[in-house]
Design a protein around this motif. Sequence first.
Motif, PDB file in Angstrom:
ATOM      1  N   GLU A  37      30.949  25.107  51.464  1.00 18.47           N
ATOM      2  CA  GLU A  37      30.825  26.891  51.492  1.00 18.47           C
ATOM      3  C   GLU A  37      32.419  27.278  52.029  1.00 18.47           C
ATOM      4  O   GLU A  37      32.966  26.558  52.518  1.00 18.47           O
ATOM      5  CB  GLU A  37      30.164  26.606  53.065  1.00 18.47           C
ATOM      6  CG  GLU A  37      28.953  25.967  52.519  1.00 18.47           C
ATOM      7  CD  GLU A  37      27.710  26.330  53.984  1.00 18.47           C
ATOM      8  OE1 GLU A  37      26.665  26.706  52.950  1.00 18.47           O
ATOM      9  OE2 GLU A  37      27.695  26.495  54.992  1.00 18.47           O
ATOM     10  N   ILE A  38      32.011  28.549  51.243  1.00 18.13           N
ATOM     11  CA  ILE A  38      32.878  29.492  51.707  1.00 18.13           C
ATOM     12  C   ILE A  38      32.674  30.582  52.495  1.00 18.13           C
ATOM     13  O   ILE A  38      31.195  30.897  52.023  1.00 18.13           O
ATOM     14  CB  ILE A  38      34.280  29.808  50.208  1.00 18.13           C
ATOM     15  CG1 ILE A  38      35.384  30.438  50.653  1.00 18.13           C
ATOM     16  CG2 ILE A  38      33.343  30.222  49.638  1.00 18.13           C
ATOM     17  CD1 ILE A  38      36.828  30.706  49.773  1.00 18.13           C
ATOM     18  N   TRP A  39      33.837  31.468  53.083  1.00 17.94           N
ATOM     19  CA  TRP A  39      33.087  33.357  54.083  1.00 17.94           C
ATOM     20  C   TRP A  39      32.983  34.234  52.817  1.00 17.94           C
ATOM     21  O   TRP A  39      34.499  34.204  52.212  1.00 17.94           O
ATOM     22  CB  TRP A  39      33.784  33.088  54.947  1.00 17.94           C
ATOM     23  CG  TRP A  39      33.611  34.546  55.449  1.00 17.94           C
ATOM     24  CD1 TRP A  39      34.331  35.516  55.688  1.00 17.94           C
ATOM     25  CD2 TRP A  39      32.036  34.481  56.533  1.00 17.94           C
ATOM     26  NE1 TRP A  39      33.306  36.434  56.035  1.00 17.94           N
ATOM     27  CE2 TRP A  39      32.373  36.346  56.613  1.00 17.94           C
ATOM     28  CE3 TRP A  39      30.948  34.124  57.392  1.00 17.94           C
ATOM     29  CZ2 TRP A  39      31.729  37.044  57.280  1.00 17.94           C
ATOM     30  CZ3 TRP A  39      30.407  35.064  57.297  1.00 17.94           C
ATOM     31  CH2 TRP A  39      30.519  36.271  57.856  1.00 17.94           C
ATOM     32  N   THR A  40      32.352  35.247  52.410  1.00 25.97           N
ATOM     33  CA  THR A  40      32.381  36.141  52.075  1.00 25.97           C
ATOM     34  C   THR A  40      31.669  36.952  52.762  1.00 25.97           C
ATOM     35  O   THR A  40      30.801  37.176  54.115  1.00 25.97           O
ATOM     36  CB  THR A  40      31.515  35.635  51.194  1.00 25.97           C
ATOM     37  OG1 THR A  40      30.060  36.052  51.109  1.00 25.97           O
ATOM     38  CG2 THR A  40      31.344  34.658  50.239  1.00 25.97           C
ATOM     39  N   ASP A  41      32.794  38.459  52.739  1.00 29.28           N
ATOM     40  CA  ASP A  41      31.801  39.081  54.130  1.00 29.28           C
ATOM     41  C   ASP A  41      30.545  40.164  53.134  1.00 29.28           C
ATOM     42  O   ASP A  41      30.236  40.243  54.059  1.00 29.28           O
ATOM     43  CB  ASP A  41      32.962  40.828  53.500  1.00 29.28           C
ATOM     44  CG  ASP A  41      34.644  40.205  54.241  1.00 29.28           C
ATOM     45  OD1 ASP A  41      34.212  39.854  55.428  1.00 29.28           O
ATOM     46  OD2 ASP A  41      35.627  40.728  54.158  1.00 29.28           O
ATOM     47  N   ALA A  42      30.596  39.720  51.896  1.00 33.22           N
ATOM     48  CA  ALA A  42      29.659  40.499  51.540  1.00 33.22           C
ATOM     49  C   ALA A  42      27.976  39.369  51.573  1.00 33.22           C
ATOM     50  O   ALA A  42      27.186  40.394  52.555  1.00 33.22           O
ATOM     51  CB  ALA A  42      29.279  40.506  49.970  1.00 33.22           C
ATOM     52  N   ALA A  43      28.242  38.370  51.897  1.00 34.61           N
ATOM     53  CA  ALA A  43      26.851  37.031  51.832  1.00 34.61           C
ATOM     54  C   ALA A  43      26.608  35.704  53.102  1.00 34.61           C
ATOM     55  O   ALA A  43      26.418  34.877  53.027  1.00 34.61           O
ATOM     56  CB  ALA A  43      26.529  36.995  50.631  1.00 34.61           C
ATOM     57  N   GLY A  44      28.019  36.148  53.702  1.00 39.94           N
ATOM     58  CA  GLY A  44      28.348  35.021  54.660  1.00 39.94           C
ATOM     59  C   GLY A  44      28.511  33.830  54.302  1.00 39.94           C
ATOM     60  O   GLY A  44      29.391  33.993  52.997  1.00 39.94           O
ATOM     61  N   LEU A  45      28.416  32.286  54.758  1.00 37.05           N
ATOM     62  CA  LEU A  45      28.816  31.829  54.142  1.00 37.05           C
ATOM     63  C   LEU A  45      28.315  31.428  53.134  1.00 37.05           C
ATOM     64  O   LEU A  45      26.738  31.145  52.540  1.00 37.05           O
ATOM     65  CB  LEU A  45      28.488  30.350  55.139  1.00 37.05           C
ATOM     66  CG  LEU A  45      29.601  30.183  55.605  1.00 37.05           C
ATOM     67  CD1 LEU A  45      29.061  29.011  57.892  1.00 37.05           C
ATOM     68  CD2 LEU A  45      31.176  30.279  55.697  1.00 37.05           C
ATOM     69  N   GLN A  46      28.610  31.310  51.725  1.00 37.84           N
ATOM     70  CA  GLN A  46      28.043  30.987  50.881  1.00 37.84           C
ATOM     71  C   GLN A  46      29.312  29.485  49.676  1.00 37.84           C
ATOM     72  O   GLN A  46      29.829  29.120  49.635  1.00 37.84           O
ATOM     73  CB  GLN A  46      28.373  31.756  49.869  1.00 37.84           C
ATOM     74  CG  GLN A  46      27.643  32.869  49.767  1.00 37.84           C
ATOM     75  CD  GLN A  46      26.453  33.160  49.936  1.00 37.84           C
ATOM     76  OE1 GLN A  46      25.642  32.462  48.106  1.00 37.84           O
ATOM     77  NE2 GLN A  46      25.492  32.997  50.430  1.00 37.84           N
ATOM     78  N   ALA A  47      27.715  28.721  49.331  1.00 39.33           N
ATOM     79  CA  ALA A  47      28.274  27.288  48.231  1.00 39.33           C
ATOM     80  C   ALA A  47      29.302  27.912  48.065  1.00 39.33           C
ATOM     81  O   ALA A  47      30.100  28.578  46.548  1.00 39.33           O
ATOM     82  CB  ALA A  47      27.327  26.354  47.783  1.00 39.33           C
ATOM     83  N   TYR A  48      30.310  26.607  47.470  1.00 39.24           N
ATOM     84  CA  TYR A  48      31.733  27.173  45.922  1.00 39.24           C
ATOM     85  C   TYR A  48      31.048  26.970  45.007  1.00 39.24           C
ATOM     86  O   TYR A  48      29.893  26.041  44.957  1.00 39.24           O
ATOM     87  CB  TYR A  48      32.187  25.521  46.318  1.00 39.24           C
ATOM     88  CG  TYR A  48      33.426  26.512  47.178  1.00 39.24           C
ATOM     89  CD1 TYR A  48      34.205  27.047  47.322  1.00 39.24           C
ATOM     90  CD2 TYR A  48      33.596  25.178  48.454  1.00 39.24           C
ATOM     91  CE1 TYR A  48      35.179  26.833  48.495  1.00 39.24           C
ATOM     92  CE2 TYR A  48      34.021  24.842  49.575  1.00 39.24           C
ATOM     93  CZ  TYR A  48      35.441  26.250  49.339  1.00 39.24           C
ATOM     94  OH  TYR A  48      35.879  26.580  50.310  1.00 39.24           O
ATOM     95  N   PRO A  49      30.967  27.977  44.399  1.00 36.04           N
ATOM     96  CA  PRO A  49      30.650  27.802  42.823  1.00 36.04           C
ATOM     97  C   PRO A  49      31.030  26.752  41.684  1.00 36.04           C
ATOM     98  O   PRO A  49      32.145  26.077  41.808  1.00 36.04           O
ATOM     99  CB  PRO A  49      30.259  29.683  42.141  1.00 36.04           C
ATOM    100  CG  PRO A  49      31.711  29.505  42.579  1.00 36.04           C
ATOM    101  CD  PRO A  49      32.100  28.935  44.216  1.00 36.04           C
ATOM    102  N   GLU A  50      30.533  26.452  40.394  1.00 28.18           N
ATOM    103  CA  GLU A  50      31.527  25.855  39.277  1.00 28.18           C
ATOM    104  C   GLU A  50      31.742  26.190  39.427  1.00 28.18           C
ATOM    105  O   GLU A  50      31.286  27.632  38.462  1.00 28.18           O
ATOM    106  CB  GLU A  50      30.236  25.091  38.424  1.00 28.18           C
ATOM    107  CG  GLU A  50      30.038  24.422  37.088  1.00 28.18           C
ATOM    108  CD  GLU A  50      29.880  23.677  35.952  1.00 28.18           C
ATOM    109  OE1 GLU A  50      29.588  24.841  35.480  1.00 28.18           O
ATOM    110  OE2 GLU A  50      28.953  22.987  36.618  1.00 28.18           O
ATOM    111  N   PRO A  51      33.663  26.715  38.874  1.00 27.59           N
ATOM    112  CA  PRO A  51      33.992  27.002  38.028  1.00 27.59           C
ATOM    113  C   PRO A  51      34.521  27.498  36.754  1.00 27.59           C
ATOM    114  O   PRO A  51      34.311  26.437  36.318  1.00 27.59           O
ATOM    115  CB  PRO A  51      36.224  26.132  38.167  1.00 27.59           C
ATOM    116  CG  PRO A  51      35.638  25.239  38.983  1.00 27.59           C
ATOM    117  CD  PRO A  51      33.922  24.589  39.419  1.00 27.59           C
ATOM    118  N   HIS A  52      34.882  28.405  36.192  1.00 27.09           N
ATOM    119  CA  HIS A  52      34.581  27.763  35.114  1.00 27.09           C
ATOM    120  C   HIS A  52      35.717  27.042  34.733  1.00 27.09           C
ATOM    121  O   HIS A  52      37.125  27.371  35.194  1.00 27.09           O
ATOM    122  CB  HIS A  52      35.117  29.811  33.865  1.00 27.09           C
ATOM    123  CG  HIS A  52      35.945  30.012  32.344  1.00 27.09           C
ATOM    124  ND1 HIS A  52      34.455  29.567  31.879  1.00 27.09           N
ATOM    125  CD2 HIS A  52      37.320  29.781  32.338  1.00 27.09           C
ATOM    126  CE1 HIS A  52      35.805  29.702  30.449  1.00 27.09           C
ATOM    127  NE2 HIS A  52      37.139  30.247  30.542  1.00 27.09           N
TER     128      HIS A  52
END
Length: 353
Positions: free
Chosen positions: A127-142
């Motif tokens: 997971e990675i921290w985001t200011d908008a939504a807290g911890l979020q799982a890494y997405p699939e990259p393009h």
Amino acid sequence: MNTLLTPYSKGTLQLKNRLVMAPMTRSRAINNLPNDLMAAYYAQRTGAGLIITEGTAPSPDALGYSRIPGIFSNEQTNAWKAVTAAAHAAGTKIFLQLMHTGRIGHPANLPPGARVVGPSMTKAAGEIWTDAAGLQAYPEPHALTDEEVEAVIAEHVSAARNAIAAGFDGVELHGANGYLTEQFLNPHVNTRTDAWGGSIANRTRFTLRVVHDMAAAIGADKVGVRFSPYSTLGDLAPYDEQEVHETYARLAMELSQTGIAYLHIGVSAAIPQKTLDAIRRFKGTIILCNGLTPETAEATLHAGFADLVAFGRAFLANPDLEKRIATGAALNQPDFNTLYTPGSVGYTDYPTL
């Protein structure tokens, strides 16, 4: 501690001492813009002979973390000038680290229209921290197309030109910590079957092209590269030891021929001596980093592999590190709770002697 504090001269690296402030993400760039607080932070640490800035995005897609600075707009370029002016006023050289986070990012940290990209569609675990939504799982990259890879290279060149316009003495390509450059090197992340993947020659192509094109644009003596062989940061699965060795031996040889200013090596116990020996064949300056104390750094310089030594946490917590080394004073310890928080606490408020 005499060697650490003696001047260093090789090529265009004319430094007042052999202390390097290592690049450290500090997440104080509100709206991805350098600011007065950041200028004060760097000005406090100009006892270093060379400062390498925090990782800085060469494009909107590269802004994977919250509150990291960029160098792709005129506004950002102009905002960096206060930092470079402060360094030069103290007789300190300063390089800008260019960091494209690649798949280590999240759309919530990116501006509108930007996207998380990588050499392949291989998603990072965790997971990675985001200011908008807290911890979020890494997405699939393009997965970047061939044309998009060329565009990313061009973005690095443009960012390097902007850095020189902002007053930096050079740029460092971040080729470690599992970010885009290292993602291209690792066969478990780079599963491409075109000219950018497969063989060692193909997987090193992105790194060498970025460096070559930046060197052609701003001068090879204004370019450095950071590597950390055998590292698994950024969810990088280890691969065959001999293949890793051959990868970094090839990079050191090719970059030596390009004539760049330095290689910055994040050392670890996992790096075998033969790989260090291969890297040392690089003709320019070698900077060694990771976990050094003033005592071990001095021993490292005497051992002959490194020409300069970089301190991260020690410079973070000790703005006057060079004075503490000179006098043998105790070092402040970093506050890990404020490494990435916005504001001055844990940033510009560490005590000096």
